[in-house]
Scaffold this motif. Sequence first.
Motif, PDB file in Angstrom:
ATOM      1  N   TRP A  35       0.847  -1.412  -0.458  1.00  0.00           N
ATOM      2  CA  TRP A  35      -0.329   0.104  -0.343  1.00  0.00           C
ATOM      3  C   TRP A  35       0.912   1.452   0.138  1.00  0.00           C
ATOM      4  O   TRP A  35       0.519   1.760  -0.250  1.00  0.00           O
ATOM      5  N   ALA A  91      -5.389   8.625  -8.729  1.00  0.00           N
ATOM      6  CA  ALA A  91      -6.234   7.516  -7.501  1.00  0.00           C
ATOM      7  C   ALA A  91      -5.438   6.971  -9.069  1.00  0.00           C
ATOM      8  O   ALA A  91      -6.222   5.289  -8.404  1.00  0.00           O
ATOM      9  N   SER A 121       2.298   1.653  -3.412  1.00  0.00           N
ATOM     10  CA  SER A 121       1.186   2.036  -4.161  1.00  0.00           C
ATOM     11  C   SER A 121       1.585   3.763  -3.649  1.00  0.00           C
ATOM     12  O   SER A 121       0.843   4.697  -4.844  1.00  0.00           O
ATOM     13  N   ARG A 153     -10.085  -5.691  -6.474  1.00  0.00           N
ATOM     14  CA  ARG A 153     -10.879  -5.150  -6.178  1.00  0.00           C
ATOM     15  C   ARG A 153     -10.467  -3.779  -6.468  1.00  0.00           C
ATOM     16  O   ARG A 153     -11.270  -2.553  -6.960  1.00  0.00           O
ATOM     17  N   HIS A 154      -9.313  -3.566  -6.776  1.00  0.00           N
ATOM     18  CA  HIS A 154      -8.439  -2.374  -7.641  1.00  0.00           C
ATOM     19  C   HIS A 154      -8.440  -1.409  -9.293  1.00  0.00           C
ATOM     20  O   HIS A 154      -8.911  -0.862  -9.342  1.00  0.00           O
ATOM     21  N   THR A 155      -8.728  -3.109  -9.704  1.00  0.00           N
ATOM     22  CA  THR A 155      -9.644  -3.240 -10.992  1.00  0.00           C
ATOM     23  C   THR A 155     -11.052  -3.107 -10.906  1.00  0.00           C
ATOM     24  O   THR A 155     -10.885  -1.945 -12.225  1.00  0.00           O
ATOM     25  N   TYR A 178      -2.408   5.035  -8.709  1.00  0.00           N
ATOM     26  CA  TYR A 178      -2.635   4.027  -7.404  1.00  0.00           C
ATOM     27  C   TYR A 178      -3.223   2.693  -6.758  1.00  0.00           C
ATOM     28  O   TYR A 178      -2.429   1.839  -6.866  1.00  0.00           O
ATOM     29  N   SER A 179      -4.497   3.080  -7.753  1.00  0.00           N
ATOM     30  CA  SER A 179      -4.983   1.818  -7.541  1.00  0.00           C
ATOM     31  C   SER A 179      -4.509   0.984  -8.237  1.00  0.00           C
ATOM     32  O   SER A 179      -4.310  -0.335  -8.328  1.00  0.00           O
ATOM     33  N   TRP A 180      -4.169   1.194  -9.299  1.00  0.00           N
ATOM     34  CA  TRP A 180      -3.036   0.375 -10.506  1.00  0.00           C
ATOM     35  C   TRP A 180      -2.204  -0.624 -10.378  1.00  0.00           C
ATOM     36  O   TRP A 180      -1.472  -1.752 -10.903  1.00  0.00           O
ATOM     37  N   ILE A 207     -12.475  -0.513  -8.638  1.00  0.00           N
ATOM     38  CA  ILE A 207     -12.073   0.865  -8.518  1.00  0.00           C
ATOM     39  C   ILE A 207     -11.789   1.650  -9.234  1.00  0.00           C
ATOM     40  O   ILE A 207     -11.577   3.028  -9.569  1.00  0.00           O
ATOM     41  N   ILE A 208     -10.620   1.348 -10.670  1.00  0.00           N
ATOM     42  CA  ILE A 208      -9.792   1.921 -11.515  1.00  0.00           C
ATOM     43  C   ILE A 208     -10.867   2.141 -12.590  1.00  0.00           C
ATOM     44  O   ILE A 208     -11.414   3.111 -12.873  1.00  0.00           O
TER      45      ILE A 208
END
Length: 407
Positions: free
Chosen positions: A217, A247, A220, A290-292, A250-252, A294-295
């Motif tokens: 984290w 953002a 990122s 989860r972060h895909t 960060y998520s990528w 969010i992107i």
Amino acid sequence: MSYIKVLHCTFCLKHGASGLSAKSVLFKTEVKNGTFSQHIARISTSQCWNNKALTTPIVKKGKNVPQDTRLWKEMPSLDRKNNVGQYCMMLSKFRLTSLVVMTSMAGYALAPAPFELTTFALCAAGTGLVSAAANSINQYHEVPFDAQMSRTKNRVLVKGLLEPVHAIGFAAATSTTGLSLLYFGVNPLTAALGAGNLILYTSVYTPMKRMSILNTWLGSVVGAIPPLMGWAGCTGSLDAGALVLGAILYSWQFPHFNALSWNLRPDYSRAGYRMMAVTDPALCRRVALRHTGIITGVCLASSYFEVTNMWFALESLPLNVYFMYLAWQFYKKSDSASSRKLFRFSLIHLPALMLLMLVNKKYWSSSDTQEQRDSSKAQDLNKLHDTKRITVLPRGPIVTAQESEAE
């Protein structure tokens, strides 16, 4: 009793034995209870397997070719002067630094301010030099651990191509030059972001890799700061648009790095790095998926924050949906093939997404932004009914007119 005269040991000749005696060997045989085979085995072992000729490989010597029979050889000399450029690129992790510079350039290009080529070049060069310094210090700290990993055992400090003092000197020179370019050539805010990211990467993230899985984290956050540097270099400030871009970056980092670390678990375990793929594999897959998502959500909301137009939300949707699909496959299958597909597509996904954002950029300068806002306010006023308008007149002239009429 009978004797058999054997002129050649066919077993030894088939296996390349040489130097056997040309004398005849007599084998005593007894055709009784299978003792014939026992005598053959005993004699063959004593005469052939113990022969030193079997342990000597057959070497075909060419004419006038000297044979090197030494047990040791000299190491090649280190020609640092001729390879200094290559060694510096290896210290800076050139491919990683190039990715950092690309995200910084994207942040500059997406900012709603006039494009200045000189400032753009100085911002890119300063960001690259600061990233090179951070990577050099990182390698300086992790030499004993890099030596235990197959992926990093060929780095210049591990192989002894450069000394640790060279890495420190390179980091000092690049960080000083890079921060100076950012401070004097761009603006103090960009230089402050670069200095903070340098400290965060070298002094917090690097030691945390062996302490807690929270390092991912934190890493990122380190990866999300370069586009903010580009945005600040163009506008001199940070607003909602910069946070949207940060953002996304960060998520990528999570699907990109989690997919990469999945196939490197043996290396990370051997070196003692506490990565999600090692300590909690299920969490590693969940976070990537989860972060895909969010992107995808941030890209859909980018037009609301006036970074891009509505077309970007539609054009980026297939790209993000396929990214989510690969993350879902990685989550369900959790094998090397699915993680490798996710990692490789992440390398395509980020440049494609940045290109789409640039093509669908909403404001190309701050003046355009102000003009469009003023025009939108004027349109809103024109929509109001005449009876609902309130006209405010200056008090001074009216009072003066009344007084003149009274006189």
